[in-house]
Motif scaffolding. Structure first.
Motif, PDB file in Angstrom:
ATOM      1  N   UNK A 186      87.605 114.412  29.647  1.00  0.00           N
ATOM      2  CA  UNK A 186      87.013 114.423  28.307  1.00  0.00           C
ATOM      3  C   UNK A 186      87.931 113.689  27.329  1.00  0.00           C
ATOM      4  N   UNK A 187      87.370 112.735  26.567  1.00  0.00           N
ATOM      5  CA  UNK A 187      88.194 112.007  25.606  1.00  0.00           C
ATOM      6  C   UNK A 187      88.606 112.905  24.443  1.00  0.00           C
ATOM      7  N   UNK A 188      89.692 112.561  23.805  1.00  0.00           N
ATOM      8  CA  UNK A 188      90.154 113.317  22.647  1.00  0.00           C
ATOM      9  C   UNK A 188      89.498 112.769  21.382  1.00  0.00           C
ATOM     10  N   UNK A 189      89.031 113.688  20.543  1.00  0.00           N
ATOM     11  CA  UNK A 189      88.548 113.282  19.240  1.00  0.00           C
ATOM     12  C   UNK A 189      87.218 112.572  19.228  1.00  0.00           C
ATOM     13  N   UNK A 190      86.441 112.645  20.280  1.00  0.00           N
ATOM     14  CA  UNK A 190      85.117 112.019  20.312  1.00  0.00           C
ATOM     15  C   UNK A 190      85.186 110.549  19.913  1.00  0.00           C
ATOM     16  N   UNK A 191      86.026 109.820  20.617  1.00  0.00           N
ATOM     17  CA  UNK A 191      86.298 108.438  20.230  1.00  0.00           C
ATOM     18  C   UNK A 191      85.047 107.572  20.169  1.00  0.00           C
ATOM     19  N   UNK A 205      77.076 118.777  19.220  1.00  0.00           N
ATOM     20  CA  UNK A 205      76.022 119.415  20.000  1.00  0.00           C
ATOM     21  C   UNK A 205      75.073 118.319  20.448  1.00  0.00           C
ATOM     22  N   UNK A 206      74.910 118.161  21.751  1.00  0.00           N
ATOM     23  CA  UNK A 206      74.112 117.054  22.263  1.00  0.00           C
ATOM     24  C   UNK A 206      72.902 117.511  23.048  1.00  0.00           C
ATOM     25  N   UNK A 276      78.082 112.713  28.356  1.00  0.00           N
ATOM     26  CA  UNK A 276      78.243 114.168  28.304  1.00  0.00           C
ATOM     27  C   UNK A 276      79.683 114.581  28.010  1.00  0.00           C
ATOM     28  N   UNK A 277      80.637 113.746  28.360  1.00  0.00           N
ATOM     29  CA  UNK A 277      82.038 114.072  28.066  1.00  0.00           C
ATOM     30  C   UNK A 277      82.316 114.062  26.572  1.00  0.00           C
ATOM     31  N   UNK A 278      81.416 113.454  25.788  1.00  0.00           N
ATOM     32  CA  UNK A 278      81.584 113.408  24.335  1.00  0.00           C
ATOM     33  C   UNK A 278      81.006 114.649  23.655  1.00  0.00           C
ATOM     34  N   UNK A 279      80.269 115.476  24.397  1.00  0.00           N
ATOM     35  CA  UNK A 279      79.655 116.662  23.812  1.00  0.00           C
ATOM     36  C   UNK A 279      80.602 117.859  23.916  1.00  0.00           C
ATOM     37  N   UNK A 280      80.536 118.740  22.927  1.00  0.00           N
ATOM     38  CA  UNK A 280      81.216 120.030  23.007  1.00  0.00           C
ATOM     39  C   UNK A 280      80.267 121.109  23.530  1.00  0.00           C
ATOM     40  N   UNK A 281      78.994 120.995  23.156  1.00  0.00           N
ATOM     41  CA  UNK A 281      77.956 121.943  23.563  1.00  0.00           C
ATOM     42  C   UNK A 281      76.711 121.142  23.933  1.00  0.00           C
ATOM     43  N   UNK A 282      76.072 121.539  25.020  1.00  0.00           N
ATOM     44  CA  UNK A 282      74.802 120.908  25.386  1.00  0.00           C
ATOM     45  C   UNK A 282      73.665 121.840  24.996  1.00  0.00           C
TER      46      UNK A 282
END
Length: 389
Positions: A186-191, A205-206, A276-282
């Protein structure tokens, strides 16, 4: 594409179309499980090749497209498909979704093919589709004559279609399967989203799914309006066919809720696992599902999930996530807030439990084996000639 009559075709898949979708991805995964047998398998799309068809052809599979367009194209497509099947003479025909069940089932029957397997990939009929309703009712009547077996992707789908009039004795459940790949970092900070998001460090939330009433994007937007009143740091991402800025209906819904700065539209994506790695919650806000691929993919990505209690979501998720009633935006908003308020470490542990459940119960390898076992039971020649051991 020319037909090589020297090759013995064991299995022919017939599907309504090969655009991006749950059933289409499932077919692709099944075929990719045994690439060494690609010369013995063909795929026929009633419409065009679509993105999935192009990918299958690049992988070396034979894909035919009938390019059926419009209601009046049905008789011609039936004639063309019957002729094609008479030339191919596969041991077994597997159809996917209502239109392919009807058209492919009839064509296979007229072509003298004895083993025909239908596939049902939804629980309830799509909203606002009277023609699809008519096709389904025709399938229900023909289920007593045409198919050797009917595979439902979810038990909820099986039960509903028995109510619709399908022959119960022919129906069984084989769920969707998922390719088990290493967990992506998972990338840091939603790059990848920072350029689109108005928040400097958003909690994302995705939702992933084509724009359709069944998928509940309007419900999610109603919930989002309630969520951001309490948590303005939360950003919502919608990905999927027509979830983009060229969709005026969706744009109007977003504007009516004043969510222009809180909602990111990404449209159809070819890199969903990476996204999906950019999401915190699906979030799965659907009104109707059978066995939801998008939710399974999110679980496999170790995401904590908020989902409605539709189709076989309960079977898929077990007791890891509480499911909420479909159509209730206020309850959905509360569930999102409760998940967002959990510590990140707790959300991560929930995601890891979800991933492990998919690995243990719903791998594409186990699902593929169940399909092969079914084919052998229905046609012993498949076991003897196909080599799919």
């Amino acid at each position: 594409m020319a037909i090589d009559l020297k090759k013995k075709i064991e299995l022919c898949h017939i599907i309504t179309d090969l655009d991006v979708g749950g059933a289409e991805f499932m077919l692709k995964r099944l075929l990719e499980q045994e690439p060494e047998y690609k010369e013995r398998v063909v795929v026929i799309s009633l419409m065009d090749h679509g993105k999935i068809g192009q990918q299958l052809m690049q992988a070396g599979f034979t894909v035919y497209a009938l390019n059926m367009k419009g209601k009046l194209a049905f008789p011609l497509a039936l004639l063309r498909l019957t002729r094609l099947l008479r030339q191919l003479q596969p041991l077994l025909v597997q159809t996917w979704m209502y239109h392919a069940d009807l058209l492919g089932g009839l064509a296979a029957y007229f072509a003298g093919i004895k083993t025909i397997v239908w596939g049902i990939h939804c629980t309830k009929l799509p909203i606002g589709r009277p023609l699809t309703w008519a096709v389904m009712k025709a399938c229900a009547l023909l289920s007593y004559k045409i198919p050797s077996h009917i595979v439902c992707v979810a038990d909820a789908a099986r039960q509903m279609h028995i109510n619709y009039g399908y022959k119960p004795a022919l129906m069984s459940v084989i769920p969707n399967g998922f390719a088990i790949n290493p967990l992506l970092e998972r990338p840091l900070g939603h790059q990848a989203l920072l350029q689109l998001a108005q928040s400097a460090a958003p909690l994302v939330v995705g939702a992933v799914g084509r724009f359709h009433p069944d998928k509940g994007q309007d419900i999610l937007l109603n919930a989002a309006a309630l969520v951001v009143e309490k948590r303005p740091d939360i950003v919502f991402v919608l990905a999927g066919r027509q979830c983009d800025h060229n969709n005026p209906a969706l744009q109007q819904q977003i504007a009516a809720k004043g969510l222009e700065k809180q909602v990111i539209l990404l449209g159809e994506r070819d890199d969903v696992p990476q996204l999906l790695t950019e999401f915190d919650i699906f979030c799965l806000p659907s009104r109707s599902e059978a066995f939801p691929v998008a939710l399974g993919e999110a679980m496999l990505a170790a995401l904590p999930c908020v989902a409605t209690d539709v189709g076989d979501c309960r079977w898929l998720t077990g007791d890891i996530f509480p499911l909420i009633p479909q159509g209730d935006a206020a309850v959905l908003a509360q569930a999102i807030l409760e998940m967002a308020d959990k510590p990140a470490a707790e959300r991560h542990q929930l995601g890891l439990k979800a991933r492990q459940r998919v690995i243990e119960l719903f791998s594409i390898d186990s699902v593929s084996k169940r399909y092969r076992q079914l084919y052998r039971q229905l046609n012993p020649q498949f076991s003897e000639q196909s080599g799919l051991e």
